[in-house]
Write an enzyme that holds these catalytic residues in place. Structure first.
Site, PDB file in Angstrom:
ATOM      1  N   GLU A 130      -5.070   3.031 -10.396  1.00  0.00           N
ATOM      2  CA  GLU A 130      -5.732   2.061 -10.290  1.00  0.00           C
ATOM      3  C   GLU A 130      -7.098   1.605 -11.612  1.00  0.00           C
ATOM      4  O   GLU A 130      -7.434   1.058 -11.626  1.00  0.00           O
ATOM      5  CB  GLU A 130      -6.639   2.220  -9.153  1.00  0.00           C
ATOM      6  CG  GLU A 130      -5.471   1.831  -7.887  1.00  0.00           C
ATOM      7  CD  GLU A 130      -6.041   1.739  -6.137  1.00  0.00           C
ATOM      8  OE1 GLU A 130      -6.487   3.314  -5.763  1.00  0.00           O
ATOM      9  OE2 GLU A 130      -6.439   0.496  -5.797  1.00  0.00           O
ATOM     10  N   ARG A 163      -0.441   4.600   2.973  1.00  0.00           N
ATOM     11  CA  ARG A 163      -0.114   4.041   4.335  1.00  0.00           C
ATOM     12  C   ARG A 163       0.016   5.801   5.044  1.00  0.00           C
ATOM     13  O   ARG A 163       0.377   5.465   6.449  1.00  0.00           O
ATOM     14  CB  ARG A 163       0.786   2.966   4.768  1.00  0.00           C
ATOM     15  CG  ARG A 163       0.638   1.598   4.174  1.00  0.00           C
ATOM     16  CD  ARG A 163       2.092   0.763   4.154  1.00  0.00           C
ATOM     17  NE  ARG A 163       3.101   0.536   3.665  1.00  0.00           N
ATOM     18  CZ  ARG A 163       3.830   0.352   3.864  1.00  0.00           C
ATOM     19  NH1 ARG A 163       3.926  -0.541   4.735  1.00  0.00           N
ATOM     20  NH2 ARG A 163       4.344   0.297   2.371  1.00  0.00           N
ATOM     21  N   CYS A 211       1.128  -1.475   0.160  1.00  0.00           N
ATOM     22  CA  CYS A 211       0.151   0.613   0.343  1.00  0.00           C
ATOM     23  C   CYS A 211       0.769   1.293  -0.669  1.00  0.00           C
ATOM     24  O   CYS A 211       1.536   1.595   0.726  1.00  0.00           O
ATOM     25  CB  CYS A 211      -0.712   0.328   1.132  1.00  0.00           C
ATOM     26  SG  CYS A 211      -1.612   1.192   1.796  1.00  0.00           S
ATOM     27  N   TRP A 232      -9.215   5.937  -0.614  1.00  0.00           N
ATOM     28  CA  TRP A 232     -10.023   5.822  -0.936  1.00  0.00           C
ATOM     29  C   TRP A 232      -8.941   5.891  -2.957  1.00  0.00           C
ATOM     30  O   TRP A 232      -8.233   5.171  -2.458  1.00  0.00           O
ATOM     31  CB  TRP A 232      -9.780   7.650  -1.497  1.00  0.00           C
ATOM     32  CG  TRP A 232      -8.301   8.780  -1.589  1.00  0.00           C
ATOM     33  CD1 TRP A 232      -7.318   9.012  -1.996  1.00  0.00           C
ATOM     34  CD2 TRP A 232      -7.766   8.196   0.601  1.00  0.00           C
ATOM     35  NE1 TRP A 232      -5.987   8.851  -0.928  1.00  0.00           N
ATOM     36  CE2 TRP A 232      -6.854   8.706   0.916  1.00  0.00           C
ATOM     37  CE3 TRP A 232      -8.619   8.521   1.712  1.00  0.00           C
ATOM     38  CZ2 TRP A 232      -6.107   9.179   1.672  1.00  0.00           C
ATOM     39  CZ3 TRP A 232      -8.161   9.494   2.552  1.00  0.00           C
ATOM     40  CH2 TRP A 232      -7.000  10.255   2.853  1.00  0.00           C
TER      41      TRP A 232
HETATM   42  N1  ARG Z   1      -6.867  -1.957  -7.331  1.00  0.00           N
HETATM   43  C1  ARG Z   1      -8.384  -2.423  -6.340  1.00  0.00           C
HETATM   44  C2  ARG Z   1      -9.680  -1.496  -8.019  1.00  0.00           C
HETATM   45  O1  ARG Z   1      -8.974  -0.940  -8.843  1.00  0.00           O
HETATM   46  C3  ARG Z   1      -8.627  -1.087  -5.026  1.00  0.00           C
HETATM   47  C4  ARG Z   1      -7.173  -2.079  -4.064  1.00  0.00           C
HETATM   48  C5  ARG Z   1      -7.364  -1.018  -2.837  1.00  0.00           C
HETATM   49  N2  ARG Z   1      -7.331   0.550  -3.467  1.00  0.00           N
HETATM   50  C6  ARG Z   1      -7.192   1.431  -2.551  1.00  0.00           C
HETATM   51  N3  ARG Z   1      -6.766   2.225  -2.771  1.00  0.00           N
HETATM   52  N4  ARG Z   1      -7.485   1.369  -0.971  1.00  0.00           N
HETATM   53  O2  ARG Z   1     -10.562  -1.531  -7.280  1.00  0.00           O
END
Ligand code: ARG
Length: 361
Positions: A229, A61, A58, A224
């Site tokens: 991602e 953090r 992560c 968030w």
């Molecule tokens: N990578 C994952 C997604 O696209 C989420 C993982 C957690 N991500 C976070 N920002 N807490 O759905």
């Protein structure tokens, strides 16, 4: 119960939280007398937060101390658990001002089958896959349990809750609980023609929380999103929404040769659209450059507290322009400290083989 692990955790509590030696002695005595370790609320909060601090994959953090912890260990029925999950979604979403949150359920009895509380379904049809290909197997499981989606690219899957060895129970998430962001581009209006959207809050539900050796199998948590991602993975991966060719078409890029870097252009504009759309809707999201800067602050903070930052480099580097962040240029020891969150395979996957497509062959 493993007394050594319990002791290690409680020593950490007393050291970091300044709880006295008398407290420690009495606490251990009580645990030895009953033969059981039930974390108190304060221990649970500390454990859940440190588990985040120890999450080697992560990048976010820095905010570990701000994790909101809901203790729902007293809940027994699927119904009650469902309602607690809705409370989590609502509290965490907070109309876009997302709050990092975890809800902890009873250990050894509650199982949430979802990968994330909010996730889009994926359907195999004769004209190809509709929706999120990563949800194909779970969607089929939901259908076998009686659920029926609308067949859109963005059907929110139901919550699947199992208590003890009972049959899992399905619950739909009412629409008003699911904050979604339509994706548009600040300059290229035609990006809207793709009719993309994504949900605001990623709430991981298939990890177990380990505190002092006690495993909380149902402990969904969220932060968030980091823009990449969604923009570089969920929308771009060829085994996910695979949108780079469509974006390239809209942007009229030269896709006949790799060296035009059309994929990189398309990725960039898609990521700009994701960040722009979330910002316009007032929903928290972070770009990977700022996230890396925050991670640097986390590293400094940890150094000041004489703790080593463990990390998994492969996961910490952002999937876009990784070498522009400091993370790329250093290494981390990937040692797993506890408390922590551990992946657990969903019960429906135990019998079934995971579908891994031979992507890059
Ligand atoms: N990578 C994952 C997604 O696209 C989420 C993982 C957690 N991500 C976070 N920002 N807490 O759905």
């Amino acid at each position: 119960m493993n007394l050594l692990e319990v002791e290690q955790f409680l020593i950490q509590c007393s050291e970091e939280l300044g709880w006295s030696d008398e407290w420690y002695k009495e606490r251990i005595e009580g645990i030895q007398n009953t033969g059981e370790f039930h974390p108190t609320y304060d221990e649970l909060v500390f454990g859940a937060r440190v588990a985040w601090r120890n999450s080697n994959r992560c990048i976010g953090r820095l905010f570990w101390k701000s994790l909101q912890v809901f203790d729902e260990r007293n809940l027994e029925t699927e119904e009650e658990i469902y309602e607690a999950l809705l409370r989590h979604i609502q509290f965490a979403t907070n109309a876009g001002r997302i709050r990092p949150t975890i809800t902890v359920f009873k250990s050894g009895s509650v199982c949430i089958w979802n990968e994330q509380l909010i996730r889009y379904a994926g359907y195999k049809t004769k004209d190809g896959i509709i929706g999120d290909p990563s949800s194909l197997v779970f969607t089929e499981v939901c259908q076998k349990l009686g659920w029926q989606g609308e067949g859109s690219h963005f059907d929110v899957l139901p919550l699947v809750i199992q208590v003890d060895n009972r049959k899992p129970v399905l619950f739909n998430i009412p629409k008003e609980y699911v904050l979604e962001i339509p994706i548009r581009h600040p300059q290229y209006e035609r990006i809207s023609e793709l009719n993309l959207k994504w949900y605001a809050v990623p709430i991981i539900a298939n990890f177990k929380l380990n505190i002092g050796g006690i495993e909380f199998e149902a402990a969904p948590f969220n932060g968030w999103y980091m823009g990449t991602e969604i923009g570089s993975r969920n929308f771009a991966d060829i085994n996910r929404y695979n949108l780079l060719p469509k974006v390239a078409e809209i942007l009229e890029l030269n896709t006949s040769t790799n060296s035009s870097l059309w994929k990189d252009y398309a990725l960039l504009e898609l990521n700009i659209a994701v960040l722009h759309s979330f910002k316009e809707e007032g929903v928290n999201i972070i770009d990977h450059h700022t996230a890396a800067q925050q991670f640097k602050l986390f590293e400094q903070q940890e150094a000041e507290n004489n703790r080593e930052v463990t990390g998994n480099w492969m996961w910490l580097i952002p999937p876009m322009s990784p070498a522009t962040t400091h993370i790329y240029h250093k290494s981390f020891t990937n040692v797993i400290k506890k408390p922590n969150y551990f992946y657990q395979i969903a019960p429906y996957l135990l019998e079934k083989q995971t579908i891994e497509t031979d992507l890059y062959k």
